[in-house]
Design a protein around this motif. Sequence first.
Motif, PDB file in Angstrom:
ATOM      1  N   THR A  53      38.347  43.729  43.723  1.00 19.44           N
ATOM      2  CA  THR A  53      39.208  43.828  45.100  1.00 19.44           C
ATOM      3  C   THR A  53      39.469  45.439  45.044  1.00 19.44           C
ATOM      4  N   LEU A  54      38.762  46.323  45.940  1.00 17.79           N
ATOM      5  CA  LEU A  54      38.747  47.717  46.028  1.00 17.79           C
ATOM      6  C   LEU A  54      39.918  48.270  46.743  1.00 17.79           C
ATOM      7  N   ALA A  55      40.708  49.336  46.031  1.00 18.84           N
ATOM      8  CA  ALA A  55      41.825  49.728  46.769  1.00 18.84           C
ATOM      9  C   ALA A  55      41.851  51.178  46.595  1.00 18.84           C
ATOM     10  N   PRO A  56      41.142  51.717  47.852  1.00 18.34           N
ATOM     11  CA  PRO A  56      40.916  53.267  47.672  1.00 18.34           C
ATOM     12  C   PRO A  56      42.186  53.896  48.151  1.00 18.34           C
ATOM     13  N   MET A  57      43.106  54.110  47.167  1.00 13.94           N
ATOM     14  CA  MET A  57      44.254  54.634  47.563  1.00 13.94           C
ATOM     15  C   MET A  57      44.972  55.667  46.507  1.00 13.94           C
ATOM     16  N   ASP A  58      45.574  56.692  47.050  1.00 12.68           N
ATOM     17  CA  ASP A  58      46.357  57.613  46.178  1.00 12.68           C
ATOM     18  C   ASP A  58      47.533  57.308  45.532  1.00 12.68           C
ATOM     19  N   ILE A  59      47.611  57.083  44.365  1.00 13.61           N
ATOM     20  CA  ILE A  59      49.010  56.348  43.705  1.00 13.61           C
ATOM     21  C   ILE A  59      50.013  57.422  43.735  1.00 13.61           C
ATOM     22  N   SER A  60      49.953  58.574  44.573  1.00 11.97           N
ATOM     23  CA  SER A  60      51.203  59.602  44.695  1.00 11.97           C
ATOM     24  C   SER A  60      51.771  59.169  45.872  1.00 11.97           C
ATOM     25  N   VAL A  61      50.987  58.503  46.723  1.00  5.34           N
ATOM     26  CA  VAL A  61      51.466  58.154  48.273  1.00  5.34           C
ATOM     27  C   VAL A  61      52.316  56.975  47.856  1.00  5.34           C
ATOM     28  N   ASP A  62      53.698  56.922  48.003  1.00  4.04           N
ATOM     29  CA  ASP A  62      54.577  55.840  48.068  1.00  4.04           C
ATOM     30  C   ASP A  62      54.405  54.753  48.805  1.00  4.04           C
ATOM     31  N   GLU A  63      54.124  54.844  50.311  1.00  2.00           N
ATOM     32  CA  GLU A  63      53.917  53.781  51.075  1.00  2.00           C
ATOM     33  C   GLU A  63      52.502  52.991  50.592  1.00  2.00           C
ATOM     34  N   ALA A  64      51.462  53.850  50.059  1.00  2.00           N
ATOM     35  CA  ALA A  64      50.494  53.005  49.900  1.00  2.00           C
ATOM     36  C   ALA A  64      50.483  52.034  48.570  1.00  2.00           C
ATOM     37  N   MET A  65      51.268  52.650  47.706  1.00  4.64           N
ATOM     38  CA  MET A  65      51.483  51.915  46.550  1.00  4.64           C
ATOM     39  C   MET A  65      52.465  50.685  46.639  1.00  4.64           C
ATOM     40  N   GLN A  66      53.345  50.825  47.731  1.00  7.07           N
ATOM     41  CA  GLN A  66      54.146  49.443  48.216  1.00  7.07           C
ATOM     42  C   GLN A  66      53.234  48.534  48.876  1.00  7.07           C
ATOM     43  N   GLN A  67      52.221  49.117  49.617  1.00  3.48           N
ATOM     44  CA  GLN A  67      51.502  48.158  50.423  1.00  3.48           C
ATOM     45  C   GLN A  67      50.443  47.467  49.352  1.00  3.48           C
ATOM     46  N   LEU A  68      50.038  48.332  48.394  1.00  7.12           N
ATOM     47  CA  LEU A  68      49.143  47.554  47.557  1.00  7.12           C
ATOM     48  C   LEU A  68      49.745  46.239  46.666  1.00  7.12           C
ATOM     49  N   CYS A  69      51.286  46.703  46.185  1.00  9.11           N
ATOM     50  CA  CYS A  69      51.702  45.571  45.448  1.00  9.11           C
ATOM     51  C   CYS A  69      52.241  44.581  46.411  1.00  9.11           C
ATOM     52  N   ARG A  70      52.434  44.745  47.567  1.00  3.65           N
ATOM     53  CA  ARG A  70      52.793  43.764  48.461  1.00  3.65           C
ATOM     54  C   ARG A  70      51.563  42.887  48.785  1.00  3.65           C
ATOM     55  N   GLY A  71      50.305  43.490  48.753  1.00  4.28           N
ATOM     56  CA  GLY A  71      49.080  42.770  48.888  1.00  4.28           C
ATOM     57  C   GLY A  71      48.967  41.945  47.707  1.00  4.28           C
ATOM     58  N   ILE A  72      49.069  42.439  46.534  1.00  5.62           N
ATOM     59  CA  ILE A  72      48.782  41.466  45.218  1.00  5.62           C
ATOM     60  C   ILE A  72      49.933  40.378  45.405  1.00  5.62           C
ATOM     61  N   TYR A  73      50.962  40.643  45.790  1.00  4.47           N
ATOM     62  CA  TYR A  73      51.915  39.426  45.635  1.00  4.47           C
ATOM     63  C   TYR A  73      51.653  38.318  46.961  1.00  4.47           C
ATOM     64  N   ASP A  74      51.207  38.885  48.163  1.00  2.26           N
ATOM     65  CA  ASP A  74      50.822  37.989  49.160  1.00  2.26           C
ATOM     66  C   ASP A  74      49.605  37.084  48.614  1.00  2.26           C
ATOM     67  N   ARG A  75      48.656  37.710  47.809  1.00  4.78           N
ATOM     68  CA  ARG A  75      47.394  37.332  47.726  1.00  4.78           C
ATOM     69  C   ARG A  75      47.528  36.318  46.252  1.00  4.78           C
ATOM     70  N   TRP A  76      48.311  36.864  45.216  1.00  2.53           N
ATOM     71  CA  TRP A  76      48.218  36.207  44.246  1.00  2.53           C
ATOM     72  C   TRP A  76      49.734  35.620  43.562  1.00  2.53           C
ATOM     73  N   GLY A  77      50.456  36.251  44.042  1.00  2.00           N
ATOM     74  CA  GLY A  77      51.784  35.957  43.862  1.00  2.00           C
ATOM     75  C   GLY A  77      52.410  36.542  42.238  1.00  2.00           C
ATOM     76  N   SER A  78      51.559  37.106  41.449  1.00  2.00           N
ATOM     77  CA  SER A  78      52.036  37.721  40.399  1.00  2.00           C
ATOM     78  C   SER A  78      50.713  38.601  39.857  1.00  2.00           C
ATOM     79  N   LEU A  79      50.789  39.247  38.696  1.00  2.00           N
ATOM     80  CA  LEU A  79      49.847  40.010  38.242  1.00  2.00           C
ATOM     81  C   LEU A  79      49.926  39.792  36.688  1.00  2.00           C
ATOM     82  N   ASP A  80      48.862  39.652  36.097  1.00  2.00           N
ATOM     83  CA  ASP A  80      48.752  39.247  34.358  1.00  2.00           C
ATOM     84  C   ASP A  80      48.696  40.725  33.549  1.00  2.00           C
ATOM     85  N   LEU A  81      47.837  41.741  34.145  1.00  2.00           N
ATOM     86  CA  LEU A  81      47.689  42.942  33.327  1.00  2.00           C
ATOM     87  C   LEU A  81      47.507  44.171  34.466  1.00  2.00           C
ATOM     88  N   TRP A  82      48.197  45.105  33.892  1.00  2.00           N
ATOM     89  CA  TRP A  82      48.109  46.441  34.503  1.00  2.00           C
ATOM     90  C   TRP A  82      47.797  47.601  33.528  1.00  2.00           C
TER      91      TRP A  82
END
Length: 213
Positions: A53-82
């Motif tokens: 899954t591609l996420a063309p985002m800037d990690i320094s943009v707070d709103e983008a990272m919130q959106q990213l992590c919410r999307g991970i939660y909504d799709r998978w519920g959790s994360l195994d590795l970062w």
Amino acid sequence: MTKTALITGASRGLGAALANALAPTHHIIAVSKTVGALEELDDAIKAAGGQATLAPMDISVDEAMQQLCRGIYDRWGSLDLWLHTAIHTAPLAPAGHIGSKDLAKSMEVNIEATSRLIAYVSPLLGQSGKAVFFDDPRGGDQFFGAYGATKAAQIALARSWAAESAKTGPKVQILTPLPMPTATRARFYPGEDRAALAAPEAEAARLLPMILG
């Protein structure tokens, strides 16, 4: 169920090599500002039979990272590795001549964004997940003031998180890759003999057992 791996800074260098190495066993969530390189990574992963899954985002943009992590939660519920390989490399300069914009950008990406990501990703990793950071100790080296100080601060954050979560999880690991012929290193050592450096793919293969162990 396929495991998930979030890689921040996945488009090139070690991040891309680790994404390819993990693709046979993990669904890769690849984050980078470089869209073209992400698409190349996606093609390589798909060609090898994996999924990304591609996420063309800037990690320094707070709103983008919130959106990213919410999307991970909504799709998978959790994360195994970062795996956090994203970094800003300010130009080399004497300590008394570091540009204010260079220092601000280094702090924004290397420290502030890392701190926010720890806060957002930690709940996704839970007790059983794992976060991995990659050290490049340059603190105190001449002309490395902006990069060395902010990279050291990033790793200090990771070490604090590791100590705080040692009994409760997630597991936090800090690894030190060998020098590689990346764009980051080329900024610091132009004209260097790159033949003597470790290929990112070889480093990914060396580090992977430690990451998955």
